[in-house]
Design a protein around this motif. Structure first.
Motif, PDB file in Angstrom:
ATOM      1  N   GLY A 335      -6.877   0.346   5.209  1.00 50.63           N
ATOM      2  CA  GLY A 335      -5.407   1.077   5.251  1.00 50.63           C
ATOM      3  C   GLY A 335      -4.340   0.255   5.028  1.00 50.63           C
ATOM      4  N   VAL A 336      -4.464  -1.016   4.461  1.00 50.43           N
ATOM      5  CA  VAL A 336      -3.152  -1.883   4.080  1.00 50.43           C
ATOM      6  C   VAL A 336      -2.770  -1.658   2.722  1.00 50.43           C
ATOM      7  CG1 VAL A 336      -2.495  -4.292   3.632  1.00 50.43           C
ATOM      8  CG2 VAL A 336      -4.025  -4.092   5.463  1.00 50.43           C
ATOM      9  N   ASP A 337      -1.578  -1.228   2.636  1.00 44.43           N
ATOM     10  CA  ASP A 337      -0.819  -0.747   1.416  1.00 44.43           C
ATOM     11  C   ASP A 337      -0.401  -1.903   0.722  1.00 44.43           C
ATOM     12  OD1 ASP A 337      -1.463   2.077   1.903  1.00 44.43           O
ATOM     13  OD2 ASP A 337       0.226   1.713   3.526  1.00 44.43           O
ATOM     14  N   VAL A 338       0.274  -2.825   1.155  1.00 48.19           N
ATOM     15  CA  VAL A 338       1.207  -3.897   0.246  1.00 48.19           C
ATOM     16  C   VAL A 338       0.610  -5.467   1.011  1.00 48.19           C
ATOM     17  CG1 VAL A 338       3.367  -4.986   0.119  1.00 48.19           C
ATOM     18  CG2 VAL A 338       3.002  -2.397   0.360  1.00 48.19           C
ATOM     19  N   ASP A 339       0.565  -6.180   0.024  1.00 49.16           N
ATOM     20  CA  ASP A 339      -0.090  -7.476   0.277  1.00 49.16           C
ATOM     21  C   ASP A 339       1.175  -8.512   0.201  1.00 49.16           C
ATOM     22  OD1 ASP A 339      -1.213 -10.109   0.144  1.00 49.16           O
ATOM     23  OD2 ASP A 339      -1.853  -9.825  -1.884  1.00 49.16           O
ATOM     24  N   LEU A 340       1.755  -9.054   1.357  1.00 50.11           N
ATOM     25  CA  LEU A 340       2.630  -9.742   1.632  1.00 50.11           C
ATOM     26  C   LEU A 340       2.058 -11.182   1.130  1.00 50.11           C
ATOM     27  CD1 LEU A 340       5.671 -10.556   2.475  1.00 50.11           C
ATOM     28  CD2 LEU A 340       4.922 -10.654   4.762  1.00 50.11           C
ATOM     29  N   GLY A 341       2.642 -11.865   0.045  1.00 54.12           N
ATOM     30  CA  GLY A 341       2.348 -13.109  -0.425  1.00 54.12           C
ATOM     31  C   GLY A 341       1.669 -12.993  -1.932  1.00 54.12           C
ATOM     32  N   SER A 342       1.078 -11.783  -1.960  1.00 46.17           N
ATOM     33  CA  SER A 342       0.626 -11.525  -3.330  1.00 46.17           C
ATOM     34  C   SER A 342      -0.564 -12.108  -4.073  1.00 46.17           C
ATOM     35  CB  SER A 342       1.724 -11.297  -4.383  1.00 46.17           C
ATOM     36  OG  SER A 342       2.824 -10.502  -3.786  1.00 46.17           O
ATOM     37  N   ASN A 343      -1.193 -12.911  -3.036  1.00 51.21           N
ATOM     38  CA  ASN A 343      -2.263 -13.545  -3.732  1.00 51.21           C
ATOM     39  C   ASN A 343      -3.969 -13.068  -3.412  1.00 51.21           C
ATOM     40  OD1 ASN A 343      -0.751 -15.730  -4.581  1.00 51.21           O
ATOM     41  ND2 ASN A 343      -0.618 -16.608  -2.437  1.00 51.21           N
ATOM     42  N   ALA A 344      -3.625 -11.615  -2.709  1.00 50.20           N
ATOM     43  CA  ALA A 344      -4.970 -11.261  -2.670  1.00 50.20           C
ATOM     44  C   ALA A 344      -5.115  -9.959  -3.563  1.00 50.20           C
ATOM     45  CB  ALA A 344      -5.321 -11.019  -0.947  1.00 50.20           C
ATOM     46  N   PHE A 345      -4.132  -9.107  -3.304  1.00 54.99           N
ATOM     47  CA  PHE A 345      -4.206  -7.707  -4.273  1.00 54.99           C
ATOM     48  C   PHE A 345      -4.418  -7.995  -5.547  1.00 54.99           C
ATOM     49  CE2 PHE A 345      -3.012  -3.969  -0.659  1.00 54.99           C
ATOM     50  CZ  PHE A 345      -4.170  -4.483   0.109  1.00 54.99           C
ATOM     51  N   VAL A 346      -3.828  -9.062  -6.162  1.00 49.82           N
ATOM     52  CA  VAL A 346      -3.883  -9.034  -7.668  1.00 49.82           C
ATOM     53  C   VAL A 346      -5.468  -9.018  -8.043  1.00 49.82           C
ATOM     54  CG1 VAL A 346      -1.859 -10.704  -7.813  1.00 49.82           C
ATOM     55  CG2 VAL A 346      -4.122 -11.691  -7.337  1.00 49.82           C
ATOM     56  N   ALA A 354     -14.829  -3.609 -11.869  1.00 50.74           N
ATOM     57  CA  ALA A 354     -16.470  -3.875 -11.479  1.00 50.74           C
ATOM     58  C   ALA A 354     -16.769  -2.568 -10.591  1.00 50.74           C
ATOM     59  CB  ALA A 354     -16.284  -5.099 -10.706  1.00 50.74           C
ATOM     60  N   GLY A 355     -16.406  -1.591 -10.389  1.00 51.84           N
ATOM     61  CA  GLY A 355     -16.731  -0.662  -9.707  1.00 51.84           C
ATOM     62  C   GLY A 355     -16.721  -0.805  -8.240  1.00 51.84           C
ATOM     63  N   GLU A 356     -16.263  -1.837  -7.824  1.00 55.62           N
ATOM     64  CA  GLU A 356     -16.364  -1.976  -6.297  1.00 55.62           C
ATOM     65  C   GLU A 356     -15.452  -1.150  -5.490  1.00 55.62           C
ATOM     66  OE1 GLU A 356     -17.034  -6.988  -7.132  1.00 55.62           O
ATOM     67  OE2 GLU A 356     -15.410  -6.365  -6.021  1.00 55.62           O
ATOM     68  N   LEU A 357     -14.323  -0.578  -6.085  1.00 53.06           N
ATOM     69  CA  LEU A 357     -13.455   0.035  -5.440  1.00 53.06           C
ATOM     70  C   LEU A 357     -13.033   1.214  -6.200  1.00 53.06           C
ATOM     71  CD1 LEU A 357     -11.598  -0.783  -2.791  1.00 53.06           C
ATOM     72  CD2 LEU A 357     -10.030  -1.636  -4.379  1.00 53.06           C
ATOM     73  N   LYS A 358     -12.782   2.362  -5.634  1.00 48.90           N
ATOM     74  CA  LYS A 358     -11.874   3.548  -6.440  1.00 48.90           C
ATOM     75  C   LYS A 358     -10.691   3.414  -6.575  1.00 48.90           C
ATOM     76  CE  LYS A 358     -15.494   6.610  -4.391  1.00 48.90           C
ATOM     77  NZ  LYS A 358     -15.905   8.167  -3.527  1.00 48.90           N
ATOM     78  N   GLU A 359     -10.091   3.693  -7.949  1.00 46.43           N
ATOM     79  CA  GLU A 359      -8.818   3.570  -8.142  1.00 46.43           C
ATOM     80  C   GLU A 359      -7.844   4.636  -7.361  1.00 46.43           C
ATOM     81  OE1 GLU A 359      -5.886   3.729 -12.287  1.00 46.43           O
ATOM     82  OE2 GLU A 359      -8.292   3.853 -12.258  1.00 46.43           O
ATOM     83  N   SER A 360      -8.674   5.766  -6.871  1.00 45.88           N
ATOM     84  CA  SER A 360      -7.892   6.613  -6.295  1.00 45.88           C
ATOM     85  C   SER A 360      -7.393   5.894  -4.591  1.00 45.88           C
ATOM     86  CB  SER A 360      -8.806   7.635  -5.508  1.00 45.88           C
ATOM     87  OG  SER A 360      -9.965   7.617  -4.966  1.00 45.88           O
ATOM     88  N   LEU A 361      -7.884   4.960  -4.112  1.00 52.75           N
ATOM     89  CA  LEU A 361      -7.662   4.285  -3.060  1.00 52.75           C
ATOM     90  C   LEU A 361      -6.175   3.671  -3.430  1.00 52.75           C
ATOM     91  CD1 LEU A 361     -10.662   2.623  -1.311  1.00 52.75           C
ATOM     92  CD2 LEU A 361      -9.024   4.590  -0.493  1.00 52.75           C
ATOM     93  N   ILE A 362      -6.067   2.927  -4.599  1.00 52.70           N
ATOM     94  CA  ILE A 362      -4.797   2.247  -5.187  1.00 52.70           C
ATOM     95  C   ILE A 362      -3.898   3.526  -5.201  1.00 52.70           C
ATOM     96  CG2 ILE A 362      -3.586   0.960  -6.822  1.00 52.70           C
ATOM     97  CD1 ILE A 362      -6.783  -0.404  -7.262  1.00 52.70           C
ATOM     98  N   ASP A 363      -3.972   4.566  -5.814  1.00 49.28           N
ATOM     99  CA  ASP A 363      -3.186   5.636  -6.086  1.00 49.28           C
ATOM    100  C   ASP A 363      -2.423   6.087  -4.619  1.00 49.28           C
ATOM    101  OD1 ASP A 363      -3.865   5.471  -8.663  1.00 49.28           O
ATOM    102  OD2 ASP A 363      -4.984   7.242  -8.689  1.00 49.28           O
ATOM    103  N   THR A 364      -3.232   6.082  -3.819  1.00 49.80           N
ATOM    104  CA  THR A 364      -2.620   6.433  -2.424  1.00 49.80           C
ATOM    105  C   THR A 364      -1.794   5.619  -1.858  1.00 49.80           C
ATOM    106  OG1 THR A 364      -4.900   7.708  -1.794  1.00 49.80           O
ATOM    107  CG2 THR A 364      -3.415   7.111  -0.149  1.00 49.80           C
ATOM    108  N   ALA A 365      -2.177   4.437  -2.072  1.00 50.02           N
ATOM    109  CA  ALA A 365      -1.315   3.262  -1.645  1.00 50.02           C
ATOM    110  C   ALA A 365       0.097   3.215  -2.320  1.00 50.02           C
ATOM    111  CB  ALA A 365      -1.822   2.049  -1.423  1.00 50.02           C
ATOM    112  N   VAL A 366      -0.079   3.203  -3.602  1.00 52.43           N
ATOM    113  CA  VAL A 366       1.173   3.298  -4.732  1.00 52.43           C
ATOM    114  C   VAL A 366       1.929   4.333  -4.313  1.00 52.43           C
ATOM    115  CG1 VAL A 366       2.006   3.250  -6.766  1.00 52.43           C
ATOM    116  CG2 VAL A 366      -0.171   1.961  -6.282  1.00 52.43           C
ATOM    117  N   ALA A 367       1.433   5.440  -4.197  1.00 55.77           N
ATOM    118  CA  ALA A 367       2.507   6.671  -3.872  1.00 55.77           C
ATOM    119  C   ALA A 367       3.352   6.586  -2.623  1.00 55.77           C
ATOM    120  CB  ALA A 367       1.706   7.883  -3.702  1.00 55.77           C
ATOM    121  N   ARG A 368       2.657   5.882  -1.490  1.00 50.97           N
ATOM    122  CA  ARG A 368       3.299   5.748  -0.372  1.00 50.97           C
ATOM    123  C   ARG A 368       4.675   4.779  -0.501  1.00 50.97           C
ATOM    124  NH1 ARG A 368      -2.275   4.572   2.951  1.00 50.97           N
ATOM    125  NH2 ARG A 368      -2.783   6.545   3.680  1.00 50.97           N
ATOM    126  N   VAL A 369       4.319   3.749  -1.336  1.00 45.68           N
ATOM    127  CA  VAL A 369       5.549   3.012  -1.894  1.00 45.68           C
ATOM    128  C   VAL A 369       6.596   3.611  -2.455  1.00 45.68           C
ATOM    129  CG1 VAL A 369       6.274   0.801  -2.909  1.00 45.68           C
ATOM    130  CG2 VAL A 369       4.013   0.963  -1.336  1.00 45.68           C
TER     131      VAL A 369
END
Length: 770
Positions: A335-346, A354-369
């Motif tokens: 449920g974390v949306d933003v990476d303070l420091g930016s060295n992890a979410f890149v 790689a198929g490890e994560l669904k893009e829809s999870l990113i869409d949800t977080a981006v929409a919140r911002v």
């Protein structure tokens, strides 16, 4: 003209998100549909902001690092762009004043809007726990001092000023308030909190949020408040900053979550995760807290930001992720949306590919911002007026408020033989001690460099009341440093004085000798600044005065002159000697830029103190953790020491006296009661009394606190004046969390306690619930 042309082009080309006449959700989804995966991830990155500008002569411009950040990472947010302190290496010389800050903000937005494919404005997040951490901003007392006011209306005004000053300079997000409950005075960040009690912290935190939020995101001065730190960060084992937290799920729900819920209900739209783990689960990957509670149960519709490098900490500190990429996946999924420091979410781009994560999870977080950027109007006009920043930041009205708040924070702990207030002609007064004339020791952590005329020290405040001939100053000693001591000179001066004002305590003032972790926390070692004993990273093993401070106090006491002791401090320190030997004792915490004037106002009777303790003051570190609302059974005494604190939660004296009478309790509904009583000022001074109502559930299915604050009211009474006070108790006040983790009101009897402190109960009664 450029903006108007851009909007016209946007409308003509069918770019719905650029048309302000469309709804927020419509604009958000349209923009999201146009973004590449890399651009989406960029909106979730919040790198350090202070390297993103350059000073060029008298002007400013965006740096090459900023341009590269947008080009490579499509950055959507910056943190601490205007920050100045030893960690950032930004000073009064190379940092930003309010005018330049506004110009930097405009340059950043202009470049983002005009030089990137989609023209997405940036969010600028700033540290703002007790004022904007930027050069030229107003510095208020730290959180523990704000809580000592027990005056939510006043704290709301502070929040308004903070919001106004951040927005005037081009910021949008303020990090604060800090709602961690603190039960261990050894912890280095006590100063930032609102104390040990969930009700007080919730009420004060909600007031700060209301002030910061203003009339909402459409308000040109409305600020997004980021609540810190989610969750239970202020109760680490052994008082070690960022250490593990061992508490049960009922305790989490009953004590640690409620302050955050109150603040979210008040309008907070951002929450920051904490560095610690709870029962083995790191807060930054705790899906139960970040999604099940925050989103699904509470309906929170803002965004969650990690604390600096806390996502990487899942890999490098907690060892629950085998790589930073895995840590990023865990944090986003929790449920974390933003990476303070930016060295992890890149790494999220690779995770999706790689198929490890669904893009829809990113869409949800981006929409919140993006929604919040649209609601704040940044796509339509992200610019600010530097002339307004110059005129309105730290304006006379804000300085006056800083003085008023500082007056309200001061807690009078002892006043033997009514030595205070001092007469207008006190004879000769000796102002002495390491905190008597030290500007930065007045301010606390998370404070920017100050021009010398911005901060009023205790000595300067006293000199504003008396002529120079009436005042003598001797430092005596430092906080920790024992190489520069002149106690003999202080004693000699005391012999020729009529009263002594000794100002001791601690320091959270950083300098350029201090070493820092990548998170900004200080490293406590022999090479660090010698006087710093509090502030992030400076945990203590004892609560004693450090250095030669106790030697100084004892030497001054031997002179036989009246001794007034003031503690300026970032945590509750051991005050036993002063409580026994001083004629008067005042706790000032870190009172901010106007602290010297406020203290002088109290010392000379221009203001009648009414601050109350938001934390218990221990007699010894061996009592820690100590707090007033421990669960049954009541603590028993130790072999060598009482189990009670030296000064209890809610305690504080006045120059006046107050009586309580005529208690009446009446039911007004099934689980509702009205409590009426009278309070009278029976002293010789006008002043405030802080009336406190506590409950104790006699018998319950789950062990309950020995007492729990439910309501309070700070009210002004002229001498001889009497007022009726009314409190309304409802289901929320009477409910407990049962074994099924359900809030219920169980039938039974509640003890009702009303008084001036948790251990100073003046009226008592019972409430029966069928």
């Amino acid at each position: 003209m450029t903006l108007l042309l851009s909007l016209c082009v946007g409308v003509m080309s069918g770019q719905v998100y650029k048309n302000s006449s469309n709804g927020v959700e419509e604009r958000t989804q349209d923009l999201l549909s146009r973004m590449t995966l890399e651009e989406k991830v960029g909106q979730l990155l919040c790198p350090l902001g202070w390297p993103m500008y350059e000073k060029n002569g008298k002007g400013v411009e965006v740096s090459m690092q900023f341009k590269e950040s947008l080009k490579q990472n499509h950055t959507g947010m910056l943190w601490a762009t205007f920050r100045a302190d030893p960690w950032t290496r930004k000073t009064l010389r190379n940092g930003l004043n309010p005018v330049l800050a506004a110009e930097v903000a405009n340059s950043i937005q202009k470049y983002a809007m005009e030089e990137t494919r989609l023209g997405i404005p940036l969010f600028l997040a700033e540290e703002a726990p007790h004022g904007h951490m930027a050069i030229g901003a107003t510095v208020f007392p730290t959180g523990i001092g704000l809580a000592s006011t027990w005056a939510p209306e006043l704290i709301e005004e502070v929040g308004k000023v903070i919001g106004r000053e951040v927005r005037l300079q081009g910021g949008h997000i303020g990090y604060g308030p800090v709602l961690d409950l603190v039960r261990d005075a050894r912890w280095s960040r006590v100063e930032e909190t609102y104390g040990e009690d969930p009700v007080l912290a919730g009420i004060m935190g909600a007031a700060m949020v209301r002030g910061m939020a203003g009339d909402g995101l459409h308000d040109k001065y409305g600020l997004i408040a980021t609540l810190k730190h989610f969750l239970a960060y202020g109760t680490p084992e052994a008082g070690q900053n960022g250490g593990i937290t061992t508490i049960g799920p009922l305790d989490v729900m009953q004590n640690y979550l409620p302050p955050f819920k109150e603040a979210i209900n008040a309008g907070a739209l951002s929450v920051m995760t904490s560095y610690n783990s709870i029962d083995g689960i790191p807060s930054t990957s705790n899906r139960y807290l970040l999604t099940d509670v925050l989103r699904n149960k509470w309906g929170f519709n803002g965004f969650v930001v990690s604390d600096l490098a806390s996502i990487e900490g899942l890999h490098g500190s907690h060892y629950v992720a085998k790589s930073v990429q895995e840590a990023a996946n865990m944090a986003l999924s929790a449920g974390v949306d933003v990476d303070l420091g930016s060295n992890a979410f890149v790494n999220l781009v690779n995770s999706v590919n790689a198929g490890e994560l669904k893009e829809s999870l990113i869409d949800t977080a981006v929409a919140r911002v993006l929604r919040l950027k649209f609601e704040m109007g940044l796509f339509d006009d992200p610019y600010v007026d530097p002339r307004k920043a110059e005129r309105m930041v730290r304006c006379p009205e804000h300085i006056a408020l800083a003085r008023e708040v500082a007056q309200n924070t001061l807690v009078l702990l002892k006043n033997e033989h009514e030595i205070l207030p001092l007469k207008r002609d006190p004879g000769k007064i000796l102002v002495v001690g390491p905190n008597a004339d030290n500007q930065y020791n007045m301010l606390g952590d998370y404070t920017a460099p100050q021009d010398s005329d911005n901060v009023v020290t205790i000595l300067e405040g006293i000199l504003n009341k008396l002529s120079p001939e009436q005042v003598e100053y001797v430092k005596g000693c430092a906080i920790r440093d024992t190489s520069n001591v002149n106690i003999d000179k202080a004693v000699e001066a005391a012999e020729h004085s009529d009263v002594i004002l000794a100002v001791v305590g601690g320091s959270s003032a950083r300098d350029f000798k201090t070493e820092y972790l990548e998170t900004g926390a200080a490293v406590a070692n022999n090479q660090s600044v010698s006087d710093m004993d509090a502030g992030e990273g400076f945990d203590r093993a004892t609560l004693d005065l450090l250095g030669k401070q106790m030697d100084l106090l004892k030497a001054l006491k031997k002179t036989g002159k009246p001794l007034v002791v003031v503690y300026i401090q970032g945590r509750p320190m051991k005050m036993n000697w002063a409580a026994e030997n001083a004629d008067a004792l005042i706790c000032a915490w870190y009172p901010g830029q106007e602290g010297g004037n406020a203290l002088a106002d109290v010392v000379f009777g221009d203001y009648n103190p009414a601050g109350r303790l938001p934390v218990s003051i221990p007699r010894d570190v061996g009592q820690v953790p100590i707090y007033y609302n421990k669960k049954n059974p009541r603590p028993h005494d130790y072999v060598e020491l009482s189990a009670t604190p030296l000064y209890s939660f809610g305690y504080g004296l006045s120059y006046s006296s107050f009586t309580y009478s005529d208690l009446e309790v009446a039911p007004v509904g099934k689980e509702e009661f009205v409590v009426n009583f009278k309070v009278k000022n029976t002293g010789n001074f006008d002043g405030d009394e802080v009336v406190q109502l506590y409950l104790r559930d006699e018998y319950a299915s789950v062990v309950q606190p020995v007492q729990q604050l439910k309501h309070f009211n700070r009210l002004f009474l002229k001498k001889g004046e009497e007022k009726q006070v009314s409190f309304y108790l409802n289901e929320k006040d009477l409910a407990i969390l049962n074994q099924k983790k359900e809030w219920v009101v169980e039938p039974g009897t509640f003890q009702l306690m009303i008084g001036a402190a948790s251990d100073d109960i003046r009226l008592s009664g019972t409430i029966k619930v069928d």
